[in-house]
Design a protein around this motif. Structure first.
Motif, PDB file in Angstrom:
ATOM      1  N   ARG A 166       0.834  -1.213   0.000  1.00 50.10           N
ATOM      2  CA  ARG A 166       0.000   0.000   0.000  1.00 50.10           C
ATOM      3  C   ARG A 166       0.864   1.257   0.000  1.00 50.10           C
ATOM      4  O   ARG A 166       0.571   2.240  -0.706  1.00 50.10           O
ATOM      5  CB  ARG A 166      -0.915   0.007   1.232  1.00 50.10           C
ATOM      6  CG  ARG A 166      -2.004  -1.052   1.217  1.00 50.10           C
ATOM      7  CD  ARG A 166      -2.972  -0.828   2.382  1.00 50.10           C
ATOM      8  NE  ARG A 166      -3.600  -2.072   2.765  1.00 50.10           N
ATOM      9  CZ  ARG A 166      -3.247  -2.816   3.823  1.00 50.10           C
ATOM     10  NH1 ARG A 166      -2.268  -2.402   4.620  1.00 50.10           N
ATOM     11  NH2 ARG A 166      -3.868  -3.932   4.082  1.00 50.10           N
ATOM     12  N   ASP A 167       1.913   1.230   0.794  1.00 49.82           N
ATOM     13  CA  ASP A 167       2.803   2.385   0.882  1.00 49.82           C
ATOM     14  C   ASP A 167       3.456   2.671  -0.471  1.00 49.82           C
ATOM     15  O   ASP A 167       3.502   3.826  -0.928  1.00 49.82           O
ATOM     16  CB  ASP A 167       3.868   2.116   1.941  1.00 49.82           C
ATOM     17  CG  ASP A 167       4.820   3.284   2.106  1.00 49.82           C
ATOM     18  OD1 ASP A 167       4.354   4.400   2.402  1.00 49.82           O
ATOM     19  OD2 ASP A 167       6.043   3.084   1.944  1.00 49.82           O
ATOM     20  N   SER A 178       3.157   6.018  -4.072  1.00 54.10           N
ATOM     21  CA  SER A 178       4.205   6.818  -4.697  1.00 54.10           C
ATOM     22  C   SER A 178       4.649   6.316  -6.068  1.00 54.10           C
ATOM     23  O   SER A 178       5.462   6.951  -6.727  1.00 54.10           O
ATOM     24  CB  SER A 178       5.433   6.885  -3.770  1.00 54.10           C
ATOM     25  OG  SER A 178       5.925   5.593  -3.506  1.00 54.10           O
ATOM     26  N   GLN A 179       4.117   5.178  -6.504  1.00 55.70           N
ATOM     27  CA  GLN A 179       4.481   4.660  -7.829  1.00 55.70           C
ATOM     28  C   GLN A 179       3.281   3.974  -8.455  1.00 55.70           C
ATOM     29  O   GLN A 179       2.355   3.537  -7.763  1.00 55.70           O
ATOM     30  CB  GLN A 179       5.679   3.711  -7.739  1.00 55.70           C
ATOM     31  CG  GLN A 179       5.494   2.494  -6.857  1.00 55.70           C
ATOM     32  CD  GLN A 179       6.808   1.796  -6.537  1.00 55.70           C
ATOM     33  OE1 GLN A 179       7.677   2.353  -5.864  1.00 55.70           O
ATOM     34  NE2 GLN A 179       6.956   0.557  -7.012  1.00 55.70           N
ATOM     35  N   ASP A 180       3.301   3.878  -9.788  1.00 54.66           N
ATOM     36  CA  ASP A 180       2.140   3.368 -10.509  1.00 54.66           C
ATOM     37  C   ASP A 180       1.963   1.863 -10.343  1.00 54.66           C
ATOM     38  O   ASP A 180       0.834   1.363 -10.288  1.00 54.66           O
ATOM     39  CB  ASP A 180       2.271   3.693 -12.004  1.00 54.66           C
ATOM     40  CG  ASP A 180       2.150   5.183 -12.274  1.00 54.66           C
ATOM     41  OD1 ASP A 180       1.539   5.887 -11.442  1.00 54.66           O
ATOM     42  OD2 ASP A 180       2.674   5.643 -13.308  1.00 54.66           O
ATOM     43  N   VAL A 181       3.079   1.131 -10.325  1.00 54.26           N
ATOM     44  CA  VAL A 181       3.034  -0.333 -10.316  1.00 54.26           C
ATOM     45  C   VAL A 181       4.033  -0.854  -9.288  1.00 54.26           C
ATOM     46  O   VAL A 181       5.107  -0.265  -9.105  1.00 54.26           O
ATOM     47  CB  VAL A 181       3.376  -0.904 -11.720  1.00 54.26           C
ATOM     48  CG1 VAL A 181       3.477  -2.421 -11.694  1.00 54.26           C
ATOM     49  CG2 VAL A 181       2.330  -0.466 -12.740  1.00 54.26           C
ATOM     50  N   VAL A 182       3.685  -1.949  -8.631  1.00 53.35           N
ATOM     51  CA  VAL A 182       4.591  -2.635  -7.705  1.00 53.35           C
ATOM     52  C   VAL A 182       4.893  -4.019  -8.267  1.00 53.35           C
ATOM     53  O   VAL A 182       3.980  -4.741  -8.704  1.00 53.35           O
ATOM     54  CB  VAL A 182       3.970  -2.742  -6.300  1.00 53.35           C
ATOM     55  CG1 VAL A 182       4.821  -3.627  -5.394  1.00 53.35           C
ATOM     56  CG2 VAL A 182       3.815  -1.361  -5.680  1.00 53.35           C
ATOM     57  N   ASN A 183       6.167  -4.400  -8.266  1.00 54.84           N
ATOM     58  CA  ASN A 183       6.608  -5.690  -8.798  1.00 54.84           C
ATOM     59  C   ASN A 183       7.076  -6.579  -7.653  1.00 54.84           C
ATOM     60  O   ASN A 183       7.959  -6.194  -6.879  1.00 54.84           O
ATOM     61  CB  ASN A 183       7.750  -5.472  -9.792  1.00 54.84           C
ATOM     62  CG  ASN A 183       7.346  -4.554 -10.936  1.00 54.84           C
ATOM     63  OD1 ASN A 183       6.347  -4.788 -11.605  1.00 54.84           O
ATOM     64  ND2 ASN A 183       8.117  -3.499 -11.146  1.00 54.84           N
ATOM     65  N   ILE A 184       6.486  -7.769  -7.565  1.00 57.91           N
ATOM     66  CA  ILE A 184       6.750  -8.664  -6.440  1.00 57.91           C
ATOM     67  C   ILE A 184       7.140 -10.043  -6.958  1.00 57.91           C
ATOM     68  O   ILE A 184       6.502 -10.588  -7.865  1.00 57.91           O
ATOM     69  CB  ILE A 184       5.518  -8.805  -5.525  1.00 57.91           C
ATOM     70  CG1 ILE A 184       4.994  -7.429  -5.097  1.00 57.91           C
ATOM     71  CG2 ILE A 184       5.851  -9.654  -4.294  1.00 57.91           C
ATOM     72  CD1 ILE A 184       3.719  -7.495  -4.253  1.00 57.91           C
ATOM     73  N   ASP A 228      -4.677  -2.361  -4.219  1.00 52.88           N
ATOM     74  CA  ASP A 228      -5.068  -2.284  -5.624  1.00 52.88           C
ATOM     75  C   ASP A 228      -4.202  -3.275  -6.411  1.00 52.88           C
ATOM     76  O   ASP A 228      -3.193  -2.917  -7.015  1.00 52.88           O
ATOM     77  CB  ASP A 228      -4.877  -0.860  -6.142  1.00 52.88           C
ATOM     78  CG  ASP A 228      -5.384  -0.689  -7.565  1.00 52.88           C
ATOM     79  OD1 ASP A 228      -5.854  -1.695  -8.157  1.00 52.88           O
ATOM     80  OD2 ASP A 228      -5.303   0.434  -8.087  1.00 52.88           O
ATOM     81  N   TRP A 229      -4.634  -4.551  -6.380  1.00 49.90           N
ATOM     82  CA  TRP A 229      -3.852  -5.603  -7.022  1.00 49.90           C
ATOM     83  C   TRP A 229      -3.713  -5.393  -8.525  1.00 49.90           C
ATOM     84  O   TRP A 229      -2.790  -5.925  -9.143  1.00 49.90           O
ATOM     85  CB  TRP A 229      -4.482  -6.968  -6.740  1.00 49.90           C
ATOM     86  CG  TRP A 229      -4.359  -7.408  -5.313  1.00 49.90           C
ATOM     87  CD1 TRP A 229      -5.357  -7.500  -4.379  1.00 49.90           C
ATOM     88  CD2 TRP A 229      -3.159  -7.819  -4.642  1.00 49.90           C
ATOM     89  NE1 TRP A 229      -4.854  -7.934  -3.175  1.00 49.90           N
ATOM     90  CE2 TRP A 229      -3.515  -8.150  -3.309  1.00 49.90           C
ATOM     91  CE3 TRP A 229      -1.828  -7.943  -5.037  1.00 49.90           C
ATOM     92  CZ2 TRP A 229      -2.573  -8.588  -2.380  1.00 49.90           C
ATOM     93  CZ3 TRP A 229      -0.883  -8.383  -4.118  1.00 49.90           C
ATOM     94  CH2 TRP A 229      -1.264  -8.694  -2.803  1.00 49.90           C
ATOM     95  N   GLN A 230      -4.608  -4.614  -9.113  1.00 49.29           N
ATOM     96  CA  GLN A 230      -4.528  -4.372 -10.558  1.00 49.29           C
ATOM     97  C   GLN A 230      -3.333  -3.498 -10.925  1.00 49.29           C
ATOM     98  O   GLN A 230      -3.071  -3.270 -12.104  1.00 49.29           O
ATOM     99  CB  GLN A 230      -5.832  -3.743 -11.053  1.00 49.29           C
ATOM    100  CG  GLN A 230      -7.004  -4.715 -10.941  1.00 49.29           C
ATOM    101  CD  GLN A 230      -8.321  -4.137 -11.414  1.00 49.29           C
ATOM    102  OE1 GLN A 230      -8.468  -2.921 -11.500  1.00 49.29           O
ATOM    103  NE2 GLN A 230      -9.267  -4.998 -11.718  1.00 49.29           N
ATOM    104  N   ARG A 231      -2.585  -3.052  -9.927  1.00 46.30           N
ATOM    105  CA  ARG A 231      -1.346  -2.302 -10.152  1.00 46.30           C
ATOM    106  C   ARG A 231      -0.135  -3.078  -9.638  1.00 46.30           C
ATOM    107  O   ARG A 231       0.924  -2.500  -9.391  1.00 46.30           O
ATOM    108  CB  ARG A 231      -1.430  -0.925  -9.492  1.00 46.30           C
ATOM    109  CG  ARG A 231      -2.474  -0.008 -10.146  1.00 46.30           C
ATOM    110  CD  ARG A 231      -2.795   1.178  -9.251  1.00 46.30           C
ATOM    111  NE  ARG A 231      -1.590   1.928  -8.904  1.00 46.30           N
ATOM    112  CZ  ARG A 231      -1.504   2.708  -7.826  1.00 46.30           C
ATOM    113  NH1 ARG A 231      -2.539   2.807  -6.985  1.00 46.30           N
ATOM    114  NH2 ARG A 231      -0.384   3.374  -7.570  1.00 46.30           N
ATOM    115  N   VAL A 232      -0.294  -4.403  -9.492  1.00 48.36           N
ATOM    116  CA  VAL A 232       0.787  -5.256  -8.990  1.00 48.36           C
ATOM    117  C   VAL A 232       1.134  -6.313 -10.041  1.00 48.36           C
ATOM    118  O   VAL A 232       0.251  -7.025 -10.525  1.00 48.36           O
ATOM    119  CB  VAL A 232       0.394  -5.936  -7.667  1.00 48.36           C
ATOM    120  CG1 VAL A 232       1.473  -6.925  -7.219  1.00 48.36           C
ATOM    121  CG2 VAL A 232       0.142  -4.888  -6.582  1.00 48.36           C
TER     122      VAL A 232
END
Length: 264
Positions: free
Chosen positions: A36-37, A41-47, A69-73
């Motif tokens: 969430r954090d 501050s960024q559009d997409v998170v990569n895990i 917002d999983w649609q941005r992960v």
């Protein structure tokens, strides 16, 4: 959720819980807070995710975390067997699809294909994806021989020049797959796999490492007590600037016999 003990070994934050359920829940809450954090501050998170029964409680709890917002992960996984049929449940991509990837509406899932005719080309393809989508978070475990991903001691290099490579699995790793109930016998466990290398994992800014169960007690001991070296690949986590290790009473039993805790 209260943990039994918390301490820091070199740079590695260690959180000890009574049960693997509490471990998984707490790790999921921490990971969700980080996701969430980052999304603020960024559009997409990569895990990058690990596929193993040790991750079950964590994955189940993470899928239920609110307000992500999983649609941005984007999701990656860290290793895959070579030579299993596409529908084999033991394939790590299939494991994660069943346990997590199908439970949340991810932006994209990038699978390693262990059945390509040219494994070297697949390594290059997946490395390009990792470079295109730089990793923000790694969610991982530790093997019985202290491997991370499938970087077994005999092929573990802290300064590996590539991000993805083909490896042969040592007997300890293959026996672990039988211990975990993934395969009925050693003969059924593949001998080769594709894996993300140690640099591919530890260059992520944040690492969460979930390691429950008694059969990991020796690995946890080596991870936290022995000299940082490729003999015990997981010891590299003690150099990471932002890694957290989650253990339960069973996996910690060998270490806690002689460790002193610094509660925070």
């Amino acid at each position: 959720m209260a943990h039994l003990h918390e301490t820091t070994i070199d740079n590695l934050e260690v959180k000890l819980f009574k049960t693997r359920q509490e471990l998984g829940q707490n790790a999921a809450e921490m990971a969700a807070a980080k996701i969430r954090d980052l999304l603020q501050s960024q559009d997409v998170v990569n895990i990058i995710f690990a596929a193993a029964p040790s991750q079950n409680e964590f994955l189940d709890a993470l899928a239920q975390q609110p307000e992500i917002d999983w649609q941005r992960v984007n999701a990656f996984h860290m290793d895959e067997y070579i030579g299993l049929s596409d529908d084999a449940p033991q394939r790590f991509g299939n494991f994660l699809k069943d346990r997590f990837f199908d439970k949340v509406p991810l932006r994209a899932v990038f699978y390693i294909n262990g059945n390509v005719n040219d494994p070297d080309a697949e390594c290059i393809r997946y490395e390009a994806l990792l470079n295109e989508y730089p990793t923000d978070i790694v969610c991982m475990g530790i093997g019985e021989n202290c491997h991370i991903a499938f970087n077994d001691p005999h092929i573990a290099f802290f300064n590996d020049p590539v991000l993805v490579k083909k490896v042969d699995l040592d007997l300890t790793s293959r026996h672990q797959q039988v211990h975990d109930g993934c395969f009925a016998s050693l003969e059924l466990v593949p001998e080769y796999a594709l894996t993300l290398t140690i640099p591919a994992l530890v260059k992520a800014p944040t690492v969460f490492c979930m390691v429950p169960a008694a059969h990991k007690a020796e690995a946890i001991y080596h991870t936290l007590v022995d000299e940082i070296s490729e003999i015990y690949p997981s010891t590299i986590l003690r150099k990471h600037p932002n890694a957290t290790l989650f253990i339960d009473q069973d996996s910690a039993r060998q270490w806690t016999k002689e460790a002193s805790f610094a509660s925070k």
